[in-house]
Design a protein around this motif. Sequence first.
Motif, PDB file in Angstrom:
ATOM      1  N   ASP A  14       5.597  29.739 -38.952  1.00  0.00           N
ATOM      2  CA  ASP A  14       6.513  28.713 -38.680  1.00  0.00           C
ATOM      3  C   ASP A  14       6.793  28.572 -37.140  1.00  0.00           C
ATOM      4  OD1 ASP A  14       6.700  27.197 -41.071  1.00  0.00           O
ATOM      5  OD2 ASP A  14       8.266  28.649 -41.805  1.00  0.00           O
ATOM      6  N   LEU A  15       6.802  29.969 -36.662  1.00  0.00           N
ATOM      7  CA  LEU A  15       7.164  30.158 -35.065  1.00  0.00           C
ATOM      8  C   LEU A  15       6.030  30.852 -34.720  1.00  0.00           C
ATOM      9  CD1 LEU A  15      10.879  30.594 -35.510  1.00  0.00           C
ATOM     10  CD2 LEU A  15       9.635  28.566 -34.484  1.00  0.00           C
ATOM     11  N   LEU A  16       5.781  30.903 -33.421  1.00  0.00           N
ATOM     12  CA  LEU A  16       4.471  31.407 -32.827  1.00  0.00           C
ATOM     13  C   LEU A  16       4.557  32.788 -32.697  1.00  0.00           C
ATOM     14  CD1 LEU A  16       2.080  30.966 -31.495  1.00  0.00           C
ATOM     15  CD2 LEU A  16       3.280  31.005 -29.179  1.00  0.00           C
ATOM     16  N   GLY A  17       3.680  33.626 -33.653  1.00  0.00           N
ATOM     17  CA  GLY A  17       3.611  35.149 -33.546  1.00  0.00           C
ATOM     18  C   GLY A  17       4.189  35.568 -34.830  1.00  0.00           C
ATOM     19  N   ALA A  18       5.242  34.807 -35.324  1.00  0.00           N
ATOM     20  CA  ALA A  18       5.866  35.507 -36.464  1.00  0.00           C
ATOM     21  C   ALA A  18       4.992  35.049 -37.789  1.00  0.00           C
ATOM     22  CB  ALA A  18       7.440  35.148 -36.742  1.00  0.00           C
ATOM     23  N   GLN A  19       3.902  35.848 -38.066  1.00  0.00           N
ATOM     24  CA  GLN A  19       2.980  35.558 -39.027  1.00  0.00           C
ATOM     25  C   GLN A  19       3.617  36.002 -40.236  1.00  0.00           C
ATOM     26  OE1 GLN A  19       0.339  33.996 -38.165  1.00  0.00           O
ATOM     27  NE2 GLN A  19      -0.946  33.947 -39.792  1.00  0.00           N
ATOM     28  N   MET A  20       3.456  34.929 -41.328  1.00  0.00           N
ATOM     29  CA  MET A  20       3.720  34.925 -42.507  1.00  0.00           C
ATOM     30  C   MET A  20       2.867  35.629 -43.612  1.00  0.00           C
ATOM     31  SD  MET A  20       7.012  33.840 -42.706  1.00  0.00           S
ATOM     32  CE  MET A  20       7.237  33.639 -44.640  1.00  0.00           C
ATOM     33  N   PRO A  21       3.125  36.282 -44.683  1.00  0.00           N
ATOM     34  CA  PRO A  21       2.207  36.891 -45.471  1.00  0.00           C
ATOM     35  C   PRO A  21       1.148  36.031 -46.084  1.00  0.00           C
ATOM     36  CG  PRO A  21       4.371  37.593 -45.739  1.00  0.00           C
ATOM     37  CD  PRO A  21       4.488  36.404 -45.198  1.00  0.00           C
ATOM     38  N   GLY A  22      -0.056  36.458 -46.204  1.00  0.00           N
ATOM     39  CA  GLY A  22      -1.174  35.961 -46.985  1.00  0.00           C
ATOM     40  C   GLY A  22      -0.592  36.059 -48.586  1.00  0.00           C
ATOM     41  N   ARG A  23      -1.809  35.770 -49.445  1.00  0.00           N
ATOM     42  CA  ARG A  23      -1.458  35.741 -50.915  1.00  0.00           C
ATOM     43  C   ARG A  23      -1.122  37.084 -51.232  1.00  0.00           C
ATOM     44  NH1 ARG A  23      -6.574  35.421 -52.531  1.00  0.00           N
ATOM     45  NH2 ARG A  23      -6.604  33.229 -52.636  1.00  0.00           N
ATOM     46  N   TRP A  24      -0.075  37.187 -52.230  1.00  0.00           N
ATOM     47  CA  TRP A  24       0.793  38.279 -52.563  1.00  0.00           C
ATOM     48  C   TRP A  24       0.989  37.981 -54.058  1.00  0.00           C
ATOM     49  CZ3 TRP A  24       4.693  40.321 -48.605  1.00  0.00           C
ATOM     50  CH2 TRP A  24       5.156  41.388 -48.922  1.00  0.00           C
ATOM     51  N   LEU A  25       0.427  39.080 -54.964  1.00  0.00           N
ATOM     52  CA  LEU A  25       0.536  39.111 -56.277  1.00  0.00           C
ATOM     53  C   LEU A  25       1.551  39.884 -56.755  1.00  0.00           C
ATOM     54  CD1 LEU A  25      -3.543  39.042 -57.011  1.00  0.00           C
ATOM     55  CD2 LEU A  25      -1.895  37.106 -56.947  1.00  0.00           C
ATOM     56  N   MET A  26       2.020  39.633 -57.823  1.00  0.00           N
ATOM     57  CA  MET A  26       3.271  40.393 -58.257  1.00  0.00           C
ATOM     58  C   MET A  26       3.638  40.075 -59.894  1.00  0.00           C
ATOM     59  SD  MET A  26       6.123  38.487 -56.281  1.00  0.00           S
ATOM     60  CE  MET A  26       5.000  38.350 -54.715  1.00  0.00           C
ATOM     61  N   GLY A  27       4.355  40.868 -60.566  1.00  0.00           N
ATOM     62  CA  GLY A  27       4.694  40.391 -61.795  1.00  0.00           C
ATOM     63  C   GLY A  27       6.105  41.222 -62.371  1.00  0.00           C
ATOM     64  N   GLY A  28       6.883  40.831 -63.358  1.00  0.00           N
ATOM     65  CA  GLY A  28       8.035  41.470 -63.496  1.00  0.00           C
ATOM     66  C   GLY A  28       8.504  41.106 -64.799  1.00  0.00           C
ATOM     67  N   LEU A  29       9.793  41.548 -65.218  1.00  0.00           N
ATOM     68  CA  LEU A  29      10.870  41.150 -66.198  1.00  0.00           C
ATOM     69  C   LEU A  29      12.233  40.664 -65.733  1.00  0.00           C
ATOM     70  CD1 LEU A  29      10.080  44.489 -68.487  1.00  0.00           C
ATOM     71  CD2 LEU A  29       9.409  42.094 -68.964  1.00  0.00           C
ATOM     72  N   SER A  30      12.620  39.674 -66.643  1.00  0.00           N
ATOM     73  CA  SER A  30      14.000  39.309 -66.348  1.00  0.00           C
ATOM     74  C   SER A  30      14.799  39.099 -67.668  1.00  0.00           C
ATOM     75  CB  SER A  30      14.043  37.583 -65.504  1.00  0.00           C
ATOM     76  OG  SER A  30      13.401  36.797 -66.355  1.00  0.00           O
ATOM     77  N   PHE A  31      15.880  39.393 -67.381  1.00  0.00           N
ATOM     78  CA  PHE A  31      16.992  39.348 -68.578  1.00  0.00           C
ATOM     79  C   PHE A  31      18.081  38.576 -68.446  1.00  0.00           C
ATOM     80  CE2 PHE A  31      20.347  41.488 -71.195  1.00  0.00           C
ATOM     81  CZ  PHE A  31      19.728  41.422 -72.063  1.00  0.00           C
ATOM     82  N   ARG A  32      18.702  37.884 -69.590  1.00  0.00           N
ATOM     83  CA  ARG A  32      19.844  37.164 -69.403  1.00  0.00           C
ATOM     84  C   ARG A  32      20.587  37.252 -70.828  1.00  0.00           C
ATOM     85  NH1 ARG A  32      21.777  32.825 -66.493  1.00  0.00           N
ATOM     86  NH2 ARG A  32      19.964  32.807 -65.256  1.00  0.00           N
ATOM     87  N   LEU A  33      21.887  37.365 -70.753  1.00  0.00           N
ATOM     88  CA  LEU A  33      22.510  37.861 -71.921  1.00  0.00           C
ATOM     89  C   LEU A  33      23.727  37.042 -71.890  1.00  0.00           C
ATOM     90  CD1 LEU A  33      22.989  39.018 -74.775  1.00  0.00           C
ATOM     91  CD2 LEU A  33      24.050  40.715 -73.782  1.00  0.00           C
TER      92      LEU A  33
END
Length: 639
Positions: A620-639
């Motif tokens: 978005d701004l010159l030189g501040a490179q953003m990450p490429g593809r990033w794979l992840m996974g997880g769990l979420s809980f709501r009560l």
Amino acid sequence: MKLKHIAFIAGSYLPVALQAQEVTTEKDLDPVTITATLNPVASSKTGRNLFVIKGEEISKYPVHSLDEMLRYLPGMEVQARGPMGAQSDFVVRGGTFQQVLVIIDGLRVNDPNTGHFNSYMPIIPSEIERIEVLKGASSAIYGSDAVGGVIHIITKAFARQQTKGQQIQAGVTSGAYGLLNANAGGYYSGDKWTFSAGAMSNNADGQEQRGINGFFHLHSFSASAGYKINDNWRVAYRSSYDSRRFAAQNFYTSFASDTATEKVNTLWNQLSVNYHKNNNNFSLQAGQKMVDDHYAYNKISTANNNRSTLWQALATYEHRFNDAVIFTGGAQYQRKGIRSNDRGNHTVQQAAAFAALNLEASEAFTISPALRLDWNERSGYELVPQINTSYRYGKLLVRASAGKTIRNADFTERYNNYNKSLVTSGRIGNPNLSAERSFSYEAGLDFFASKQLKIATTFFQRRHTDLVDWTTTSYADMPRKDNLSRTGTYALARNISKVNTTGVEADIIWQHSFNSKRHLSVTAGFVWLNSVTSDGFTSFYTSSHAKYLTNGMIRYNVGRFNISLNGIYKVRDAQAAAGLKGVVSKEYFVLNAKAGYFIIANKLNVFAQADNVFDKSYADLLGAQMPGRWLMGGLSFRL
């Protein structure tokens, strides 16, 4: 525009996602807001273009922080310097990042040192009742910085009405590049007491950059409590601590020698006392914010150490003459300070008085004038008027707004690199900056096609005088040369005589239930902008905003399976610099995806996620490179 961009834009994001057996009504498309008028009113009666999202929706999308969530709301441009909350700049309607005001429960978050810290919102997503984004001029009510728009976060403990009950939620995400994110929060509300607390942590070794890896370690902790003394009096208090350490390579410069790291710690305290009886409502709020910033340009440079402080108080009084006439008045005080080895030691005070009237002239027509008298220790007194109107005819809503806006320069714009013995290159502050002033007007048309579909369009224009921005300036033209090298390359903070921004925006919201088990939610935002300067040179931030922007999100539920997509397509001026790994391309499209399955219905969800699915190289701004593809996974809980 490529076909895949069009396919995504055809269905994009959701302001209020549908729950498993929720029935959509027009109220979902016309929510109650307090941001535009300081008292609860349907958004269609404000004369403004607003967007509201419930806090409970944040965890349902492929985002990791509040600034990432805002990136996909219609009309919002978020210029990210780093991922998952490292740092972002907020841009609305082509303004600079200092021209968007961030508020938590009525009190200002904007940092007096620099607007780059405005995305460090000391709040946990589980505490949020809703986020309201008001687009356009709002200085008559909120004062300095409310130029492009206002981001208002309303929390559960401070909201006017508490929902009785309790809730616990938690989540953990793990992925490539050493990613480990976790969050937890709880809420309880009874007859007298309301409690809310939470913690969030985002961590990664980061993807490879030019000189270092793009690591981040971001931690937030927040707790709040509210107590109903009796039927008339209620008090609430919050304390938050936020700590962020991250790679800041080329966050602020475009030099190849920049391999910066930064650590920013924020302490936030907020107190609210409310009185309500019959048709009268009075609130008194006080807040304290302290930010410690440690910035090292590279391993051999002397680090900048900055401590900024913000003390503020806000008193508001509301009187309802009847359902059609509401008066709101108030007073505000701020004391801003900084102690810095780079910018020196400074303080500045501001105060203001304001009044607004909400008048429903008929069931279809509303008008809301507002007036503010603002005083700044440096720039003196300023009268700031505004007027908003709306007219509803069947499924059509016509709205219009016009008003003056103001902004005073922050400490970085005034004193950056001012206190060092020698500066060989970089941005140089200017203590003699005048306050920014502008006049904004807009006209819009909203079409409520059905209980599930709303289309909003707006034309707007902002005419600026004395806009503050950074411009490349030779040593010979620098107003102060005491600590500058003759061979240096400099950008000076200066006032630009005139900047006119014209734009058109459109928001589409569609929510559809196929049956009790299948739901689809879609929202898309489109913005076209054109900014013209009068001084014949290019300024940094006015040239970096998107010329065309579309963003949004899709969510689809079928039984226990859920999938969500969010994406952004942006067109802007291309930029490049010798020696830097990344460039600012003319356009980019980024898509994130998340798919989950409820192991326990509506309680325990397992998910997989991919950020930047197409592995796009972008910044978005010159030189501040953003990450490429990033794979992840997880769990979420709501009560």
